[in-house]
Scaffold this motif. Structure first.
Motif, PDB file in Angstrom:
ATOM      1  N   THR A 113      40.986  -5.320  22.142  1.00  0.00           N
ATOM      2  CA  THR A 113      41.824  -5.864  23.213  1.00  0.00           C
ATOM      3  C   THR A 113      43.062  -6.499  22.604  1.00  0.00           C
ATOM      4  O   THR A 113      42.957  -7.356  21.719  1.00  0.00           O
ATOM      5  N   ILE A 114      44.229  -6.067  23.073  1.00  0.00           N
ATOM      6  CA  ILE A 114      45.498  -6.678  22.693  1.00  0.00           C
ATOM      7  C   ILE A 114      45.972  -7.468  23.902  1.00  0.00           C
ATOM      8  O   ILE A 114      46.273  -6.897  24.949  1.00  0.00           O
ATOM      9  N   GLY A 115      46.034  -8.795  23.784  1.00  0.00           N
ATOM     10  CA  GLY A 115      46.283  -9.663  24.923  1.00  0.00           C
ATOM     11  C   GLY A 115      47.697  -9.578  25.459  1.00  0.00           C
ATOM     12  O   GLY A 115      48.606  -8.988  24.850  1.00  0.00           O
ATOM     13  N   THR A 116      47.895 -10.199  26.605  1.00  0.00           N
ATOM     14  CA  THR A 116      49.195 -10.215  27.263  1.00  0.00           C
ATOM     15  C   THR A 116      50.253 -10.834  26.353  1.00  0.00           C
ATOM     16  O   THR A 116      50.059 -11.913  25.786  1.00  0.00           O
ATOM     17  N   SER A 117      51.364 -10.113  26.177  1.00  0.00           N
ATOM     18  CA  SER A 117      52.512 -10.561  25.370  1.00  0.00           C
ATOM     19  C   SER A 117      52.158 -10.774  23.898  1.00  0.00           C
ATOM     20  O   SER A 117      52.916 -11.434  23.173  1.00  0.00           O
TER      21      SER A 117
END
Length: 483
Positions: A428-432
Motif C-alpha cells: 500500500t502506497i498511502g495518499t500523497s
C-alpha cells in the motif's frame, strides 16, 4: 455577494455557450463539415488539409496567447494588489488575485517552456524577479505554481525541480493578503516543495523533496534541509561534484548552446504532438453522421468513446516513439549530456493528464501496462503518478492511493540520477506518499500517507513506514521480542 454573482454569471454564460454550440453542431454537423472542409467531404484531401489547419491554428494560437497575452494581463491585474495589505474575501482585489492565479498557472505554457532556457524569460514576463540570471538550461521544471508572480523572487544560480508552489497569498475565513516570497541564490529545490512567504532560508541551500520550509528561527544558509519538521543535512555530497567541471569554464557556453538546440526541437515536438492530437479529435468529431436525427445523441456518445480510445492510443504511441520503442535505463550523468536531454524530452512531449479519467477503475492499471509499467493484477490506482514508467514495477494486489508519486529519478547539483522502483505483492502506497528512485518495497509492506521514502531504501515485508523522511514503525510486540 458581487463576487459570487459575477462568478455565477460567468459560469452560466460559459456553460450556456458550450451547450448552444454543442446543440448547433449536433443539428448541423453535415452542413458544418461541408462549410469547413469544402464540398469534397471525407473522400477529398481538402477535408483533411483544412482540418489540419484548424488544429494547428488552435494549438499554436494557444501557445501565442499564453506567451504574449497572459503575461500582459498578469502584470495589469496584479497592480492593485499591494503586498502585506489585508483585503476582504470575495471583493474586487480577491477577484483580481484569483484571476491572476488561474491565468498564470496554465499548465500548457509552463510545460512548453519548462526544462529549457526559455522558462526564465517566460517567468520574468509574468513578473518573477530573477535578475541576475545564471542560465543552466534547466533552471525550472515543467510544473510550477504561484499565487502572484509579481511577488515571486528567485536568486541567481538556483535550480528548481517540479512541484514548487510559491505560496505568496495567505487566506483566512474573512480576508486575504499577498506577500513576497524570496528564494535565495545558488539553491537547489527538490520536488513538491511549498515555499511560504517569510521562509527562513538564504543562499546556497539544498531543500530536499517535500521538505518543510522553516518560517522562524535563524536564516539557514550553506546547508541542506530534509524532512518535516526539517533537519539539517550536508549541502552536497562528493558524488554530486563528479561532473562539476562541465558547469564551468569556456566549454559551458558550447554545451549550453547544444542543450538549447535540443530543447528547441523538443518544444517543437511538444507542439506538433498536440497539433496532431487535436487534429485527430477534430476528424472524429467532424465525421458526417447518418443524417437520422433520432440517432444523433447515440452517435455522439459513440464519438466520445471513440475519442477517449484515440486519446489513450495516441499518447501511448507518442510516448513509445519518443523512447524509440525501447525502455529507459538507469542513468548517472550530467545535465549537459545528450542522454539527459532525451530524458527531458520523455518528460515533456507525451502527456499523461488523461489518466486521471481512469482513477479508481480497473482501466488505469491496463493503461499503465501499455505505457511500460510492469503492473500486476488487481492493482487499485486512485490517482498515482508514475514518472518513469518503464523503470517501475508494482506487484499483484497493490493499492496506489490518490496523490501518491513514484519518481525513479533525482536531479541535484546538475547531476541526473535514475534507478528502478520495485514494489512487491499486496503493498500500500498511502495518499500523497512520495517514493524515490532505487527503492525496493517487499511484499505486503505499507507506506503511510504523506510519507517520503528516500532513495535506495529497502522496505522489508510486512512492515509499516511513516514520516518525512519515512522510517519503519516499531510496534510494542517488536520491542518485547527484542527484549
Amino acid at each position: 455577494m458581487c463576487h459570487s454573482l459575477v462568478t455565477l454569471l460567468v459560469l452560466t454564460a460559459t456553460v450556456g455557450v458550450a451547450e448552444v454550440a454543442a446543440a448547433a453542431l449536433l443539428e448541423a454537423r453535415p452542413a458544418l463539415v461541408r462549410t469547413v472542409t469544402g464540398a469534397g467531404g471525407p473522400g477529398s484531401w481538402t477535408y483533411y488539409a483544412d482540418g489540419l489547419e484548424i488544429a494547428a491554428a488552435a494549438v499554436l494560437g494557444l501557445a501565442l496567447l499564453g506567451t504574449i497575452l497572459v503575461p500582459a494581463l498578469s502584470r495589469v491585474l496584479s497592480r492593485p494588489l499591494r503586498p502585506n495589505t489585508v483585503y476582504p474575501l470575495y471583493g474586487v482585489r480577491f477577484t483580481l488575485q484569483r484571476a491572476v492565479a488561474r491565468l498564470t498557472n496554465t499548465r500548457f505554457t509552463i510545460a512548453l517552456f519548462g526544462d529549457s532556457s526559455a522558462i526564465v524569460h517566460y517567468l520574468r514576463a509574468l513578473g518573477y524577479r530573477l535578475a541576475p540570471i545564471e542560465q543552466t538550461g534547466t533552471n525550472f521544471g515543467t510544473m510550477l505554481k504561484h499565487e502572484v508572480p509579481a511577488l515571486s523572487r528567485v536568486g541567481a544560480g538556483t535550480m528548481v525541480s517540479d512541484g514548487l508552489s510559491m505560496a505568496n497569498a495567505e487566506y483566512s475565513s474573512t480576508s486575504f493578503r499577498t506577500a513576497p516570497v524570496t528564494i535565495g541564490s545558488h539553491n537547489y529545490l527538490g520536488n513538491n516543495i511549498v515555499y511560504p512567504a517569510g521562509g527562513r532560508t538564504g543562499d546556497n541551500c539544498l531543500l530536499a523533496t517535500k521538505a518543510m520550509i522553516p518560517v522562524s528561527g535563524p536564516v539557514r544558509e550553506n546547508t541542506g534541509l530534509l524532512g518535516s519538521p526539517p533537519i539539517e543535512i550536508p549541502r552536497s555530497v562528493e558524488r554530486d561534484h563528479r561532473f562539476g567541471h562541465l558547469t564551468t569554464g569556456s566549454g559551458l557556453r558550447r554545451r549550453l548552446t547544444a542543450k538549447n538546440h535540443h530543447n528547441a526541437w523538443t518544444m517543437a515536438l511538444f507542439l506538433a504532438v498536440r497539433c496532431l492530437y487535436v487534429y485527430g479529435l477534430l476528424l472524429i468529431a467532424m465525421f458526417p453522421l447518418t443524417g437520422n436525427g433520432g440517432l444523433y445523441w447515440l452517435e455522439t456518445v459513440g464519438t466520445a468513446l471513440l475519442e477517449l480510445a484515440f486519446t489513450v492510443g495516441f499518447f501511448v504511441l507518442a510516448e513509445r516513439a519518443v523512447l524509440g520503442f525501447r525502455t529507459l535505463r538507469p542513468r548517472f550523468c550530467s545535465i549537459y549530456e545528450r542522454s539527459f536531454w532525451r530524458h527531458e524530452r520523455y518528460w515533456k512531449v507525451p502527456s499523461i493528464l488523461y489518466l486521471s479519467l481512469f482513477n479508481g477503475t480497473p482501466f488505469k492499471p491496463a493503461v499503465w501496462r501499455l505505457l511500460g509499467v510492469r503492473m500486476g493484477h488487481r492493482v487499485f490506482d486512485d490517482g498515482c503518478r508514475i514518472l518513469e514508467r518503464t523503470l517501475t514495477q508494482a506487484g499483484d494486489g497493490c493499492a496506489l492511493n490518490a496523490g501518491s508519486i513514484l519518481q525513479a529519478h533525482s536531479l541535484e547539483e546538475g547531476v541526473f540520477k535514475s534507478d528502478r522502483i520495485t514494489i512487491g505483492i499486496g503493498c500500500t502506497i498511502g495518499t500523497s506518499a512520495f517514493v524515490h528512485y532505487g527503492v525496493v518495497i517487499d511484499d505486503h509492506a505499507r507506506i503511510d500517507a504523506d510519507s517520503f521514502l528516500m532513495k535506495g531504501e529497502h522496505v522489508p515485508a510486512h512492515t509499516q513506514w511513516r514520516g518525512n523522511p519515512a522510517v519503519e514503525l516499531t510496534t510494542d510486540a517488536d520491542c518485547r521480542s527484542k527484549l
